[in-house]
Design a protein around this motif. Sequence first.
Motif, PDB file in Angstrom:
ATOM      1  N   GLU A  24       0.844  -1.187   0.000  1.00 49.51           N
ATOM      2  CA  GLU A  24       0.000   0.000   0.000  1.00 49.51           C
ATOM      3  C   GLU A  24       0.883   1.242   0.000  1.00 49.51           C
ATOM      4  O   GLU A  24       2.041   1.205   0.414  1.00 49.51           O
ATOM      5  N   ARG A  25       0.323   2.332  -0.502  1.00 45.06           N
ATOM      6  CA  ARG A  25       1.061   3.588  -0.530  1.00 45.06           C
ATOM      7  C   ARG A  25       1.156   4.189   0.865  1.00 45.06           C
ATOM      8  O   ARG A  25       0.284   3.978   1.705  1.00 45.06           O
ATOM      9  N   GLU A  26       2.203   4.938   1.073  1.00 41.55           N
ATOM     10  CA  GLU A  26       2.313   5.742   2.281  1.00 41.55           C
ATOM     11  C   GLU A  26       1.295   6.876   2.217  1.00 41.55           C
ATOM     12  O   GLU A  26       0.638   7.088   1.190  1.00 41.55           O
ATOM     13  N   ASP A  27       1.155   7.633   3.283  1.00 35.24           N
ATOM     14  CA  ASP A  27       0.250   8.777   3.289  1.00 35.24           C
ATOM     15  C   ASP A  27       0.866   9.953   2.531  1.00 35.24           C
ATOM     16  O   ASP A  27       2.034  10.293   2.741  1.00 35.24           O
ATOM     17  N   PHE A  28       0.084  10.538   1.645  1.00 36.34           N
ATOM     18  CA  PHE A  28       0.528  11.698   0.879  1.00 36.34           C
ATOM     19  C   PHE A  28      -0.430  12.863   1.098  1.00 36.34           C
ATOM     20  O   PHE A  28      -1.638  12.648   1.260  1.00 36.34           O
ATOM     21  N   PRO A  29       0.099  14.096   1.094  1.00 33.13           N
ATOM     22  CA  PRO A  29      -0.804  15.253   1.162  1.00 33.13           C
ATOM     23  C   PRO A  29      -1.613  15.369  -0.125  1.00 33.13           C
ATOM     24  O   PRO A  29      -1.149  14.966  -1.200  1.00 33.13           O
ATOM     25  N   SER A  30      -2.813  15.896  -0.012  1.00 32.59           N
ATOM     26  CA  SER A  30      -3.667  16.060  -1.184  1.00 32.59           C
ATOM     27  C   SER A  30      -3.647  17.487  -1.720  1.00 32.59           C
ATOM     28  O   SER A  30      -4.203  17.760  -2.781  1.00 32.59           O
ATOM     29  N   THR A 217      12.295   5.847  -3.078  1.00 37.12           N
ATOM     30  CA  THR A 217      10.949   5.285  -3.032  1.00 37.12           C
ATOM     31  C   THR A 217      10.998   3.757  -3.019  1.00 37.12           C
ATOM     32  O   THR A 217      11.975   3.145  -3.467  1.00 37.12           O
ATOM     33  N   PRO A 218       9.947   3.120  -2.537  1.00 42.13           N
ATOM     34  CA  PRO A 218       9.835   1.663  -2.703  1.00 42.13           C
ATOM     35  C   PRO A 218       9.852   1.324  -4.196  1.00 42.13           C
ATOM     36  O   PRO A 218       9.343   2.086  -5.022  1.00 42.13           O
ATOM     37  N   SER A 219      10.425   0.196  -4.536  1.00 40.01           N
ATOM     38  CA  SER A 219      10.492  -0.184  -5.950  1.00 40.01           C
ATOM     39  C   SER A 219       9.097  -0.315  -6.552  1.00 40.01           C
ATOM     40  O   SER A 219       8.901  -0.081  -7.746  1.00 40.01           O
ATOM     41  N   GLU A 220       8.120  -0.646  -5.728  1.00 37.76           N
ATOM     42  CA  GLU A 220       6.760  -0.844  -6.222  1.00 37.76           C
ATOM     43  C   GLU A 220       6.137   0.429  -6.780  1.00 37.76           C
ATOM     44  O   GLU A 220       5.179   0.367  -7.543  1.00 37.76           O
ATOM     45  N   TYR A 221       6.662   1.600  -6.423  1.00 38.41           N
ATOM     46  CA  TYR A 221       6.094   2.855  -6.920  1.00 38.41           C
ATOM     47  C   TYR A 221       6.329   3.044  -8.420  1.00 38.41           C
ATOM     48  O   TYR A 221       5.471   3.547  -9.120  1.00 38.41           O
ATOM     49  N   PHE A 222       7.522   2.671  -8.899  1.00 37.63           N
ATOM     50  CA  PHE A 222       7.873   2.908 -10.300  1.00 37.63           C
ATOM     51  C   PHE A 222       8.283   1.641 -11.050  1.00 37.63           C
ATOM     52  O   PHE A 222       8.272   1.618 -12.280  1.00 37.63           O
ATOM     53  N   TYR A 223       8.669   0.600 -10.323  1.00 33.72           N
ATOM     54  CA  TYR A 223       9.196  -0.625 -10.940  1.00 33.72           C
ATOM     55  C   TYR A 223       8.490  -1.836 -10.325  1.00 33.72           C
ATOM     56  O   TYR A 223       9.101  -2.635  -9.608  1.00 33.72           O
ATOM     57  N   PRO A 224       7.187  -1.963 -10.584  1.00 33.96           N
ATOM     58  CA  PRO A 224       6.396  -3.001  -9.914  1.00 33.96           C
ATOM     59  C   PRO A 224       6.656  -4.420 -10.403  1.00 33.96           C
ATOM     60  O   PRO A 224       6.174  -5.370  -9.780  1.00 33.96           O
ATOM     61  N   THR A 225       7.400  -4.574 -11.484  1.00 38.34           N
ATOM     62  CA  THR A 225       7.641  -5.914 -12.025  1.00 38.34           C
ATOM     63  C   THR A 225       9.136  -6.163 -12.213  1.00 38.34           C
ATOM     64  O   THR A 225       9.917  -5.244 -12.460  1.00 38.34           O
ATOM     65  N   VAL A 264      -0.503 -12.991  -4.599  1.00 39.25           N
ATOM     66  CA  VAL A 264      -0.449 -12.063  -5.729  1.00 39.25           C
ATOM     67  C   VAL A 264      -1.497 -10.966  -5.540  1.00 39.25           C
ATOM     68  O   VAL A 264      -2.632 -11.241  -5.152  1.00 39.25           O
ATOM     69  N   PHE A 265      -1.103  -9.718  -5.781  1.00 41.18           N
ATOM     70  CA  PHE A 265      -2.067  -8.627  -5.751  1.00 41.18           C
ATOM     71  C   PHE A 265      -1.763  -7.693  -6.911  1.00 41.18           C
ATOM     72  O   PHE A 265      -0.703  -7.776  -7.535  1.00 41.18           O
ATOM     73  N   ASP A 266      -2.681  -6.805  -7.198  1.00 37.43           N
ATOM     74  CA  ASP A 266      -2.520  -5.883  -8.319  1.00 37.43           C
ATOM     75  C   ASP A 266      -1.568  -4.768  -7.913  1.00 37.43           C
ATOM     76  O   ASP A 266      -1.957  -3.810  -7.246  1.00 37.43           O
TER      77      ASP A 266
END
Length: 306
Positions: A24-30, A217-225, A264-266
């Motif tokens: 899951e993503r961390e908390d980000f300001p909107s 950043t976590p690799s999942e943010y830009f390099y999910p595969t 496995v998740f999306d």
Amino acid sequence: MNEHSFAKLDIEIPPNFVPVRVTEREDFPSSGHLKIPKRIHQTWKSTNIPHQFVRWVKTWSQHHPDWEYWLWTDENARKLISERHPSLLSTFDGYDLPVKKADALRYVVLYEYGGIYADLDMEALTSLEPLALKYSCFIGQEPYEHPILDSNFQELVINALMGCKPYHPFFKILIDNLPTYSTMWHVLDSTGPHFMTAMYRKYSNSPQFREHNVYITPSEYFYPTVDPSKVFYFFYKCNAVEKLSKLQKNACRNLKYKNLPQNVFDSKKIAFANHNWYHTYLSFHEITSDAGIPVDKLVSKVRIYS
């Protein structure tokens, strides 16, 4: 499930195994003040975008409609460096591979202008504005397993997608060290991810880091595969368990765990972008700059340095 699915690896997963992954993503300001300018930068040989990249290039303006879009070509790259960093010009001209020039250029562009740099094979899945609201400089890292199974070390940062404010001291360090590392034979070491990882480790231990942080950043943010070109190699390496280091065994367990049907998740639900691992610098891709579509047919109000 294909023949080399990581779920089929022979390596056992202990009951208490804790995977290295982000779900899951961390908390980000909107809302608030952006810490990074609204600029998207990409580079290519000319202003004609090869057909392979057209769909991905379009995604950046689709998800960032009010951001500037800059394209940097071979011609205006040299002009920028000669005007802003003339001491780097002899190093830039001396590079034996175009990819080394492209690497050096992205560091100069982000230092001078700030914004987000993205390789042509990076696809925007959503706006990166939340990151720009929270961080003044961020860089992605390759999937956890990549550097471990390739070279037996952890945490390899990668320069295919980066965001930063102008004149950040980390990018000044990158630029200043390019001449020293220019004698390194492999592009990964001279200008690419290995070079940038070494510079990050040096910078993270400097007094400047506290005031001018760089967020990895976590690799999942830009390099999910995992890079598809590594799947065959990783699969067979992981099945030779007796030859693996402790760290590599854990990486193989990680690959298997993430690919078991129940786990496995999306990943695109948390990814901001997706790297398509096209490897334009490798010889098996035939790409010519005279083919393709003019960038101004893909992006409205494209900016070209002159």
